[in-house]
Design an enzyme around this catalytic site. Structure first.
Site, PDB file in Angstrom:
ATOM      1  N   GLY A  89      -4.739  23.526 -19.003  1.00 55.01           N
ATOM      2  CA  GLY A  89      -4.289  23.144 -20.297  1.00 55.01           C
ATOM      3  C   GLY A  89      -4.998  22.883 -21.504  1.00 55.01           C
ATOM      4  CB  SER A 122      -8.811  25.569 -16.470  1.00 52.04           C
ATOM      5  OG  SER A 122      -9.035  25.799 -18.079  1.00 52.04           O
ATOM      6  CB  ALA A 123      -8.125  21.117 -18.753  1.00 50.60           C
ATOM      7  CG  HIS A 160     -11.417  29.391 -19.157  1.00 51.99           C
ATOM      8  ND1 HIS A 160     -10.593  30.216 -18.678  1.00 51.99           N
ATOM      9  CD2 HIS A 160     -10.880  28.348 -19.313  1.00 51.99           C
ATOM     10  CE1 HIS A 160      -9.422  29.773 -18.286  1.00 51.99           C
ATOM     11  NE2 HIS A 160      -9.485  28.591 -18.610  1.00 51.99           N
ATOM     12  CD  GLU A 195     -11.292  33.764 -17.462  1.00 52.91           C
ATOM     13  OE1 GLU A 195     -10.707  34.695 -17.316  1.00 52.91           O
ATOM     14  OE2 GLU A 195     -10.852  33.118 -18.396  1.00 52.91           O
TER      15      GLU A 195
END
Lengths: 248, 248
Positions: A89, A122-123, A160, A195
């Site tokens: 997020g 991710s985050a 990413h 990714e």
């Protein structure tokens, strides 16, 4: 206590569903643990429930129960859990909430000293690092206590990660430009995690700096003042602060 | 005192040199002013001199002298100048330095109350807004006094705005996704200013919210909870906080 940390670049990989690309990796990582604690704080508050429900449905497929850290009966008490998963997020929003609930040092202690498994995507991978200073996200909210992360590893992940597009006419900075800017102000090595890729870190890393780069697309390693090193395939690596040594 | 603000999306536009795409716009904006104050703080400290020299050489072509705000004899004293230009680079680094030298409110006062012309490009356009919360830059340094900008306009610019690429396999957020995230946490309208575009704002804006969108590629306007509005061509616009009215 054994340490075990799994840091995924992104929950979605082109062409497959939520976390599907990492199904075997995650199962192996969680082994027999029947329940994980999920942290939805990278999402807007109005979506914490729905985000947790989506994650619950995914993990239930493998017989793993999911509790949301914000849910009644948990409410940011993490001590009872054997594994924590921080989802993707907005990294600034995530850090803001972790600061609000005073969770940064608690999670650090639980993972490094008490054997709690840590999974991030991710985050959630970015915030596991020394700081969030290599995020791609928009700074939509100000974290009042600084940019320090959970600091499980003395490195920075850029999730990413995307290679510069030589055919682009866009004049704004490429990801490599941004990471070079980071190194004008900071000395910490940066792992540009494409990714489809993940890092797996366990006790061996804290003894000998050996970690496993897994998944499909590899990573690019950036050191201040040096040319980046591209490692396109999954392999064991020894990551010394100023260089990389492969372990085939 | 007349107000005059020129906010450029990016100094470089594909296929042309530094600020070349905006040569006539800048000449008209500066009129007969023989000297501008340049702020190189979006660059690393080691490059303040070389950045200022590059800008000096460019403006000297038009007979305009350039003083660097960090140079001996200036040293962050801005009162003697009729025009200020804040150049591009890293917005967090720029904001950090403006906070260090206590320049945010001084520049705001000089531009809104004392008739100093304001020119910004990229980071220099972003920092002119209410906050820097719509930057694309990596947060390489923590601004200890928050994300508030110079606040010349009660809006947010996203510089180097780029439309989503429908053919991309990258799963990370598009620029539109990021601006939507911004609107989950903030109500300020956002102007996605494409490279090649600029906003020109003068007294008329503060009376009637009329501003001029100039240059070649237009902009996309984002309001919380509404579909974005694409304005592909240069034109006068009246920008009310919850909508846009064209003035042909």
């Amino acid at each position: 206590m054994e340490k075990a940390i799994l840091l995924i670049s992104s929950s979605y990989v082109s062409g497959s569903g939520y976390l599907d690309a990492f199904e075997e990796t995650i199962k192996n990582f969680l082994k027999n643990i029947p329940q994980i604690l999920f942290v939805p704080y990278a999402a807007d508050k109005t979506n914490w429930d729905s985000y947790t429900e989506k994650v619950r449905q995914h993990f239930n497929l493998f017989g793993i129960d999911v509790r949301g850290i914000h849910e009644p009966g948990v409410e940011n008490e993490i001590d009872d859990f054997k594994a924590i998963f921080i989802g993707g997020g907005n990294t600034f929003r995530l850090l803001y909430q972790l600061q609000q609930f005073d969770l940064l040092s608690k999670i650090n202690d639980a993972v490094l000293n008490k054997g709690m498994l840590y999974m991030g995507s991710s985050a959630g991978s970015n915030v596991a690092c020394k700081t969030i200073c290599t995020t791609n996200d928009m700074p939509i909210i100000y974290p009042p206590k600084g940019f320090d992360g959970i600091n499980l590893i003395p490195l920075q992940i850029n999730p990413h990660y995307i290679d510069p597009d030589k055919n682009s006419t866009q004049m704004g900075e490429t990801r490599d430009d941004r990471i070079m800017e980071f190194h004008e102000a900071n000395n910490t090595p940066v792992i540009g995690l494409r990714e489809g890729s993940f890092l797996s870190i366990d006790d061996e890393y804290y003894r000998s700096q050996k970690m496993f780069l897994g998944g499909t697309n590899g990573a690019k390693f950036f050191f201040p003042g040096k040319d980046p090193v591209d490692i396109p395939n999954a392999r064991e690596i020894v990551f010394i602060s100023d260089g990389i040594f492969y372990v085939e």
